[in-house]
Design a protein around this motif. Sequence first.
Motif, PDB file in Angstrom:
ATOM      1  N   UNK A 174       0.823  -1.217   0.000  1.00 42.57           N
ATOM      2  CA  UNK A 174       0.000   0.000   0.000  1.00 42.57           C
ATOM      3  C   UNK A 174       0.850   1.256   0.000  1.00 42.57           C
ATOM      4  N   UNK A 175       2.064   1.165   0.563  1.00 42.89           N
ATOM      5  CA  UNK A 175       2.958   2.326   0.578  1.00 42.89           C
ATOM      6  C   UNK A 175       3.452   2.684  -0.819  1.00 42.89           C
ATOM      7  N   UNK A 176       3.475   1.685  -1.682  1.00 42.03           N
ATOM      8  CA  UNK A 176       3.987   1.856  -3.039  1.00 42.03           C
ATOM      9  C   UNK A 176       5.392   2.483  -3.046  1.00 42.03           C
ATOM     10  N   UNK A 177       6.216   1.936  -2.152  1.00 40.20           N
ATOM     11  CA  UNK A 177       7.607   2.407  -2.064  1.00 40.20           C
ATOM     12  C   UNK A 177       8.583   1.388  -2.628  1.00 40.20           C
ATOM     13  N   UNK A 178       9.675   1.158  -1.907  1.00 41.07           N
ATOM     14  CA  UNK A 178      10.733   0.270  -2.380  1.00 41.07           C
ATOM     15  C   UNK A 178      10.251  -1.170  -2.528  1.00 41.07           C
ATOM     16  N   UNK A 179       9.504  -1.655  -1.520  1.00 45.85           N
ATOM     17  CA  UNK A 179       9.022  -3.031  -1.608  1.00 45.85           C
ATOM     18  C   UNK A 179       8.063  -3.188  -2.787  1.00 45.85           C
TER      19      UNK A 179
END
Length: 590
Positions: free
Chosen positions: A575-580
């Motif tokens: 949901x963060x739509x970051x590195x992961x």
Amino acid sequence: MAFNAFNQDEKTVEKSKISTMGRLFKYLLKYKGRIAIVFLLMAFGTFVSLINPLLMETAIDKYIAVKDFSGLLKISGIAVVLNIAMILAIKLRMLLMAKTSNKVIENLREDLYVHIQDLDLAFFDSRPTGKILARITGDVNSLKDVIENSITTLIPGLVTVVAVMVIMFAKNVKLALATLSTLPPMIVGIVLISLKAEKHWRLKRKKSSNLSAFINESLQGMKVIQSFNAEKETDETFTELVKDDRKSFINAVRWCDGFGSIIDLCWFVGMFMMYYIGIKVIGVENVSIGTYIAFGSYIGMFWQPIMNISNFYNQLVNASSGAERIFEIIDTKAEILDKPSAIDIGDIQGKVEFSHVDFSYDGEKKVLSDVSFSVKPGETIALVGPTGAGKSTIVNLISRFYDIQSGKILIDDKNIQDIRIGSLRSQMGIMTQDNYIFSGTIRENIAYGNSEATEEEIIAAAKSVHAHDFIMDLEYGYDTILTARGGELSNGQRQLLAFARTMLTMPKILILDEATSSIDTKTELLVQSGIAAMLKGRTSFVIAHRLSTIQNADRIFVIDKGGIVESGIPKELMELKGEYYNLYTASFKE
């Protein structure tokens, strides 16, 4: 293209031959009783060899000259008995010394191997395996002859030379001086040659080490060599290393041959001088035939030990360079050591904490910077991130394969640097993508970490990770003998054996470093239940290339740029739509 790394000679610290060989000979002190018997046998043999010329002189001047055959028979009988006893003494001396030197080599090799096992991974990271192997085998083997000959050649040789000089001076000072007139120039010549010979023998050991290292690594990497059709390039490197080894050996031998040439020349000139002085200065009528013959024998007895000692010196120079390399490893201090106050950790719960940890492999470039996290007992942590981000470094630090530069790593609130290393690692199970399979049976490989395991426990461990079925399909089942690295098995089968081996140790902290990367998807589905059983109730750190395999982790740490850039459960991180998120979508597309 040649493998230039193998042409680079090892840097060694040159030390005094006397101190190096003195340290080596301390190993002989364990066998003082045998050495004492050897000395007694040598003393008897030296005594007989020294009186033989006197017996000959007596036989010629006192018995043959006056035709006293009865006296000649008696002295001949005494000489025969003494020389037979001397031959038997020499045989027994050689047998005892051979056994003793072999025991010394065995003890030295054992000390070296035990010490190598105590060294940390940084030592092995900086040296090719083949060069370490060369020291354990070739360098140690090179010491056997010098240990044996130091007792059987050097000591009796020195005693004989001194005794012969005393006898010759006692019998006739002028003849003795004439005979030994070539001794001073011989000493000067030998000293000059020895300086060059020592340098070349030391280089020879390094070249031999380079060759051994290349052969070892070529055999291990033969599949890669053949896959890339690189046989020609490899052969070129091998040929170059063989030439270097041969050239260094020839250069060393050429210099050492100078010893024999100088001694032969001095021997001949000394013999000539004895007869010249005896005839021209002293006069034939003033020296008996027996004395001339005795002096001729003593000249041989004087120069032959010197020749033997010079040959021994060649061995000594060669062996001292090998001994230097051996003791250099023995003197290498492990960087990862138990403190004097280190404790056994006992049974642990599995809490793991990093507190402001900094780490660098080379002391300059940081791999981890100010890393902090806490893991509860029984929690499964997945470590993900780009190659080289530090995932494997984190798990290696937990096992204390390397020491951190600053910060703390705690297990059950105890600093791991305060815990005995053996006690710490006994609580851990570590699996990588290249788990080593040893030469031996499948049963022995599974029980490697728990030699007291029962047959039932071994089979249960294999069944839990779905290895039992393929093992039983083999002709000899658990008694199937594997070669090193398990070449008879597929990558997946080797990994399943490694799973079973880890399962049998029942670790409290489990580390899986790309442990399923060599297993096909179908096999991985079979083993997932086994992995789940391994993870249950254990603190686990899982590094996986396929992100689909870590969706059941309690938390995921995204490692990048020397630290943890994201952490949480998979859903939250997506949901963060970051590195992961970027890693996962890239993996999905792949």
